[in-house]
Design a protein around this motif. Structure first.
Motif, PDB file in Angstrom:
ATOM      1  N   UNK A  56     -23.077 -17.636  26.360  1.00  0.00           N
ATOM      2  CA  UNK A  56     -23.299 -19.068  26.505  1.00  0.00           C
ATOM      3  C   UNK A  56     -24.591 -19.346  25.745  1.00  0.00           C
ATOM      4  N   UNK A  57     -24.492 -20.097  24.663  1.00  0.00           N
ATOM      5  CA  UNK A  57     -25.685 -20.413  23.865  1.00  0.00           C
ATOM      6  C   UNK A  57     -26.224 -21.759  24.320  1.00  0.00           C
ATOM      7  N   UNK A  58     -27.462 -21.732  24.805  1.00  0.00           N
ATOM      8  CA  UNK A  58     -28.044 -22.971  25.359  1.00  0.00           C
ATOM      9  C   UNK A  58     -28.785 -23.786  24.312  1.00  0.00           C
ATOM     10  N   UNK A  59     -29.078 -23.151  23.173  1.00  0.00           N
ATOM     11  CA  UNK A  59     -29.860 -23.830  22.141  1.00  0.00           C
ATOM     12  C   UNK A  59     -29.530 -23.210  20.789  1.00  0.00           C
ATOM     13  N   UNK A  60     -30.032 -23.819  19.734  1.00  0.00           N
ATOM     14  CA  UNK A  60     -29.810 -23.270  18.392  1.00  0.00           C
ATOM     15  C   UNK A  60     -30.371 -21.859  18.272  1.00  0.00           C
ATOM     16  N   UNK A  61     -31.504 -21.595  18.951  1.00  0.00           N
ATOM     17  CA  UNK A  61     -32.115 -20.253  18.890  1.00  0.00           C
ATOM     18  C   UNK A  61     -31.165 -19.210  19.476  1.00  0.00           C
ATOM     19  N   UNK A  62     -30.429 -19.590  20.512  1.00  0.00           N
ATOM     20  CA  UNK A  62     -29.536 -18.627  21.151  1.00  0.00           C
ATOM     21  C   UNK A  62     -28.224 -18.454  20.390  1.00  0.00           C
ATOM     22  N   UNK A  63     -28.010 -19.325  19.423  1.00  0.00           N
ATOM     23  CA  UNK A  63     -26.752 -19.285  18.677  1.00  0.00           C
ATOM     24  C   UNK A  63     -26.651 -18.035  17.792  1.00  0.00           C
ATOM     25  N   UNK A  64     -27.764 -17.685  17.126  1.00  0.00           N
ATOM     26  CA  UNK A  64     -27.731 -16.559  16.191  1.00  0.00           C
ATOM     27  C   UNK A  64     -27.367 -15.234  16.869  1.00  0.00           C
ATOM     28  N   UNK A  65     -28.076 -14.820  17.938  1.00  0.00           N
ATOM     29  CA  UNK A  65     -27.649 -13.566  18.582  1.00  0.00           C
ATOM     30  C   UNK A  65     -26.223 -13.649  19.140  1.00  0.00           C
ATOM     31  N   UNK A  66     -25.838 -14.812  19.604  1.00  0.00           N
ATOM     32  CA  UNK A  66     -24.478 -14.969  20.164  1.00  0.00           C
ATOM     33  C   UNK A  66     -23.430 -14.762  19.072  1.00  0.00           C
ATOM     34  N   UNK A  67     -23.667 -15.362  17.897  1.00  0.00           N
ATOM     35  CA  UNK A  67     -22.711 -15.201  16.795  1.00  0.00           C
ATOM     36  C   UNK A  67     -22.715 -13.778  16.258  1.00  0.00           C
TER      37      UNK A  67
END
Ligand code: ATP
Ligand code: MG
Ligand code: MG
Ligand code: MG
Length: 339
Positions: free
Chosen positions: A180-191
């Motif tokens: 669950x990506x809560x922000x743009x910063x969390x998007x990169x590790x999630x992807x």
């Protein structure tokens, strides 16, 4: 005459261990006078173990290596009336094993090539279900090459959906690789995580707030029926791997305490999805429900759901009047039905 069942378990996906624990339940729960069940474990390398090695792997809970190549291993399946591919995830629940069994002319439990493949791929399933008017969250498909070459375009797609959002490998299960990506910063590790497991990744808008999670079982071929609706409750932020497989982290409520109109709508949508996706035998259809807003979305269709005696799918049928052994008997009959 006893029905001779070849129970395939394990497999190459991240759900190898989950499959083995379902297989142990099936072996323990089925009456020996009606069924002769032979387990065949597929190692994580995709090789088919001999019967002795299969029994040992079942007890150990995993098989890393060993066994025959697929085709020589599969030859042994000829001595059985029906194959039960109790495999989850890629190379098991996705149509590959179903294709092998179809070519070999062996009847098997569950969906065929098309239903398995389309249901497994979250993006493909969503496209089909959208065409049938099934309500779903907004989503985007992203390919690994796009993330590598034009990450800013991927971020722009995520912004369109809004945060928080869910990032998932398109072809997996048990919440493996899901964030669950809560922000743009969390998007990169999630992807990065999702793309380490699949070349196709789905971005999904989150429901407005944490949804209630409702599940229904479907059983049948061309005249399928839906079970009562069940609910999963847990304290975790979302239904992740740890919550799914740690004793006491989640509780099942059957029937789900929801208004009758909601459970009826869920059963109706589940049957629509089963038909649209060309499922057969069994499927567990999962929904998100947000009481405050009345949002009801179909989340996904699992064509080979968890099958321990305490798993949701068998529990749903038990509450609908069909015990574990009767359920397997019915699945075997459905496998033997001409289709
Ligand atoms: P399964 O083990 O049932 O095959 P899966 O790995 O295919 O699961 P999903 O069911 O897609 O994964 O998602 C896992 C969990 O993440 C859901 O049960 C839910 O808790 C949460 N979740 C996923 N997508 C969303 C969403 N769009 N909005 C809210 N919660 C979500
Ligand atoms: Mg799934
Ligand atoms: Mg699954
Ligand atoms: Mg799920």
């Amino acid at each position: 005459m006893k029905k001779r069942i070849l129970l395939l378990a394990g497999g190459q996906s991240g759900e190898h261990e989950v499959s083995l624990s379902s297989a142990r339940s099936v072996l323990k729960a089925l009456p020996q006078d009606v069924f002769e069940v032979t387990p065949l474990v597929i190692s994580k390398e995709g090789r088919w173990l001999e019967s002795g090695a299969s029994r040992l792997a079942l007890e150990a809970g995993h098989a890393e290596t060993g066994g025959d190549l697929v085709l020589s291993g599969a030859q042994r399946a000829n001595d059985f009336d029906v194959v039960f591919p109790l495999l989850h995830g890629p190379m098991g629940e996705d149509g590959t094993v179903q294709g092998l069994l179809t070519l070999a002319g062996l009847p098997f439990v569950g969906s065929g090539v098309l239903g398995s493949a389309v249901s497994m791929d979250k993006v493909m399933a969503k496209s089909v279900l959208a065409a049938h008017g099934v309500p779903q969250v907004a989503y985007r498909l992203v390919l690994r090459g796009e993330w590598r070459q034009t990450p800013e375009a991927v971020v722009a797609q995520a912004r369109e959906l809004g945060f928080p959002l869910f990032v998932k490998p398109a072809n997996l299960g048990s919440s493996v690789g899901i964030s669950k990506a809560r922000s743009e910063e969390e998007l990169t590790p999630a992807l990065d995580l999702a793309f380490s497991l699949d070349r196709r990744v789905i971005l999904e808008a989150m429901t407005s707030g944490k949804p209630r999670e409702l599940e229904v079982g479907v059983l049948g071929n061309d005249a399928p029926t839906a079970s009562v609706v069940g609910e999963l409750r847990f304290g975790a932020d979302f239904y992740d791997y740890h919550t799914k497989y740690t004793e006491g982290e989640a509780t099942m409520h059957i029937p789900a305490p929801v208004p009758r109109a909601v459970s009826e709508r869920i059963r109706e949508l589940a049957l629509t999805a089963f038909k649209a996706l060309d499922c057969a035998g069994l499927a567990r259809v999962d929904f998100f429900y947000v009481e405050a807003t009345g949002e009801l979305y179909l989340n996904e269709v699992n064509t080979m759901p968890g099958f321990t005696t305490t798993s949701m799918y068998p529990k749903l049928w038990e509450a609908s009047g069909l015990g574990y052994a009767e359920l397997v008997t019915r699945l075997v009959e459905l496998a033997l039905e001409a289709r």
